[in-house]
Design an enzyme around this catalytic site. Structure first.
Site, PDB file in Angstrom:
ATOM      1  N   ARG A 186       0.838  -1.210   0.000  1.00 23.29           N
ATOM      2  CA  ARG A 186       0.000   0.000   0.000  1.00 23.29           C
ATOM      3  C   ARG A 186       0.871   1.258   0.000  1.00 23.29           C
ATOM      4  O   ARG A 186       0.542   2.243  -0.662  1.00 23.29           O
ATOM      5  CB  ARG A 186      -0.955  -0.022   1.194  1.00 23.29           C
ATOM      6  CG  ARG A 186      -2.032   1.053   1.090  1.00 23.29           C
ATOM      7  CD  ARG A 186      -3.137   0.861   2.094  1.00 23.29           C
ATOM      8  NE  ARG A 186      -2.647   0.922   3.466  1.00 23.29           N
ATOM      9  CZ  ARG A 186      -3.368   0.598   4.534  1.00 23.29           C
ATOM     10  NH1 ARG A 186      -4.629   0.201   4.382  1.00 23.29           N
ATOM     11  NH2 ARG A 186      -2.870   0.686   5.738  1.00 23.29           N
ATOM     12  N   LYS A 231      -2.726   6.468   1.237  1.00 23.61           N
ATOM     13  CA  LYS A 231      -2.544   6.844   2.640  1.00 23.61           C
ATOM     14  C   LYS A 231      -1.482   7.933   2.695  1.00 23.61           C
ATOM     15  O   LYS A 231      -0.292   7.663   2.890  1.00 23.61           O
ATOM     16  CB  LYS A 231      -2.132   5.595   3.425  1.00 23.61           C
ATOM     17  CG  LYS A 231      -2.401   5.700   4.904  1.00 23.61           C
ATOM     18  CD  LYS A 231      -2.469   4.324   5.515  1.00 23.61           C
ATOM     19  CE  LYS A 231      -2.401   4.346   7.013  1.00 23.61           C
ATOM     20  NZ  LYS A 231      -3.511   5.009   7.664  1.00 23.61           N
ATOM     21  N   GLU A 240     -16.410   6.272   4.238  1.00 23.20           N
ATOM     22  CA  GLU A 240     -15.640   5.653   5.323  1.00 23.20           C
ATOM     23  C   GLU A 240     -16.158   6.112   6.663  1.00 23.20           C
ATOM     24  O   GLU A 240     -16.922   7.075   6.774  1.00 23.20           O
ATOM     25  CB  GLU A 240     -14.163   6.032   5.203  1.00 23.20           C
ATOM     26  CG  GLU A 240     -13.499   5.331   4.063  1.00 23.20           C
ATOM     27  CD  GLU A 240     -12.007   5.274   4.262  1.00 23.20           C
ATOM     28  OE1 GLU A 240     -11.522   4.378   4.973  1.00 23.20           O
ATOM     29  OE2 GLU A 240     -11.318   6.145   3.715  1.00 23.20           O
TER      30      GLU A 240
HETATM   31  C1  LIG Z   1      -8.916   6.432   6.342  1.00 22.93           C
HETATM   32  C2  LIG Z   1      -8.645   5.039   6.776  1.00 22.93           C
HETATM   33  N1  LIG Z   1      -9.462   4.075   6.347  1.00 22.93           N
HETATM   34  C3  LIG Z   1      -9.266   2.789   6.716  1.00 22.93           C
HETATM   35  C4  LIG Z   1      -8.223   2.431   7.530  1.00 22.93           C
HETATM   36  C5  LIG Z   1      -8.029   1.011   7.909  1.00 22.93           C
HETATM   37  O1  LIG Z   1      -6.974   0.462   7.194  1.00 22.93           O
HETATM   38  P1  LIG Z   1      -6.161  -0.744   7.807  1.00 22.93           P
HETATM   39  O2  LIG Z   1      -7.132  -1.816   8.117  1.00 22.93           O
HETATM   40  O3  LIG Z   1      -5.205  -1.125   6.740  1.00 22.93           O
HETATM   41  O4  LIG Z   1      -5.502  -0.214   9.029  1.00 22.93           O
HETATM   42  C6  LIG Z   1      -7.351   3.396   7.988  1.00 22.93           C
HETATM   43  C7  LIG Z   1      -6.245   3.017   8.854  1.00 22.93           C
HETATM   44  O5  LIG Z   1      -5.226   3.548   8.851  1.00 22.93           O
HETATM   45  C8  LIG Z   1      -7.553   4.735   7.607  1.00 22.93           C
HETATM   46  O6  LIG Z   1      -6.745   5.688   8.031  1.00 22.93           O
END
Ligand SMILES: Cc1ncc(COP(=O)(O)O)c(C=O)c1O
Length: 338
Positions: free
Chosen positions: A80, A183, A219
């Site tokens: 990612r 991210k 989200e």
């Molecule tokens: C905006 C956002 N969505 C979803 C997630 C969940 O992602 P993950 O399960 O990879 O931690 C995160 C976690 O950092 C996030 O910041």
């Protein structure tokens, strides 16, 4: 072993002993370095400071039932970070380097890995920043990849208790529009005001809707949204949703349990038809949702009415945690031990 009140630890930053760094310079990555200083020195013209040329990751390590230290799916975070880096023209560390740095940062800070049975974990924060000096809007030619760790407790004070969520029609989690699948720091700065307003009103977090129509669920704070209806696990898909590694893993566990997966656009108007709702992420783990409040339309959607998570959310949570903690076999090969 560091002397924390592990069972009452919140989700915050604590200094640890070491961080691990690697510099990209003259077209190649250097050696992994071990540092004790938490400070980073860089040019005031560094691209991360001006243009947000920055990406970060988040994953966790746990002490397993048998005392081993278990890191959850670091290769997925590496991939990612590579996708995020490509989006903002950074050079990302290859997967091997990423995983090696994560393992080293955990190993060097073993005394901060919370003991088994405390509910706490070691949060791992890999960070990639453009450090080269530029004043034109250009990508850097130098990068710093850094991994630090910090012990954390639950993200929501409720732990696995159901939370209240408010629908936000005024802000987007990611800015500019449509970049939520990566991210990068700017996406999170864009969500700070929204979260601040939600907390002021007594909500744990925010339900973001799609930017164009405010019709579809995007989200749930810094976590993905999911719902259970009958025998289906439903989760929204869009270009502005960060592909969560927790969600990916939970979908696999749902399939293992014989549930159907519906990964698709999800309308807010579908909420009354859902039996259970929750959010999921590295920090949030799986958190059930009690109420979703849509003030604009004067609507309150209630789930977990008796104050407890629904049956399927609870089963998914337990299966997921059991793999992380070595209480169940790691049948999907998600765990890297050190
Ligand atoms: C905006 C956002 N969505 C979803 C997630 C969940 O992602 P993950 O399960 O990879 O931690 C995160 C976690 O950092 C996030 O910041």
């Amino acid at each position: 072993m560091e002397n924390f009140d592990w069972k009452n630890l919140g989700f915050g930053y604590h200094d640890t002993d070491y961080n691990v760094r690697c510099c990209y310079r003259d077209g190649k990555w250097g050696e992994l370095e071990t540092h004790t200083d938490p400070n980073v020195t860089m040019s005031m013209a560094a691209t991360c400071l001006h243009y947000g040329q920055e990406s970060f990751e988040g994953l966790k390590a746990f002490t397993g039932k048998s005392g081993d230290i278990r890191i959850f799916r670091p290769d997925e975070n590496a991939k990612r970070m590579q996708r995020s880096a490509e989006y903002i023209r950074m050079v990302a560390p290859p997967t091997d380097l990423f995983v090696e740095a994560v393992k080293k940062a955990v190993d060097l800070n073993r005394r901060f890995v919370p003991p088994y049975g405390t509910g706490a974990s070691l949060y791992i924060r890999p960070l990639l920043i453009g450090t080269g000096a530029q004043v034109g809007v250009n990508p850097s030619n130098e990068y710093l990849f850094l991994v630090f760790v910090t012990p954390v407790g639950p993200y929501f004070k409720s732990g696995f208790g159901p939370i209240d969520v408010i629908v936000d029609r005024d802000h987007d989690r990611a800015a500019p529009l449509g970049t939520g699948h990566v991210k990068v720091g700017g996406n999170y700065a864009a969500s700070l005001e929204s979260n601040h307003l939600a907390h002021k009103k007594g909500f744990s977090t925010v339900l973001f809707l799609d930017a164009a129509e405010r019709k579809y669920i995007d989200e749930c704070g810094a976590a993905n949204f999911f719902a259970i209806r009958g025998n289906s696990y439903i989760t929204p898909v869009s270009h502005s949703i960060l592909p969560s590694i927790t969600n990916l893993s939970i979908q696999q566990l749902a399939l293992d349990m014989g549930l159907a997966i519906e990964a698709r656009r999800v309308e807010l108007a579908e909420l009354p038809s859902f039996d259970e709702c929750g959010n999921c992420g590295t920090a949030a783990v799986l958190t059930p949702i009690a109420r979703i409040v849509d003030e604009t339309n004067n609507k309150v959607y209630e789930f977990a009415k008796d104050g407890k998570a629904g049956k399927i959310t609870t089963q998914l949570y337990e299966k997921y945690r059991a793999i992380q903690l070595g209480e169940a076999p790691d049948i999907h090969h998600w765990i890297v031990t050190i």
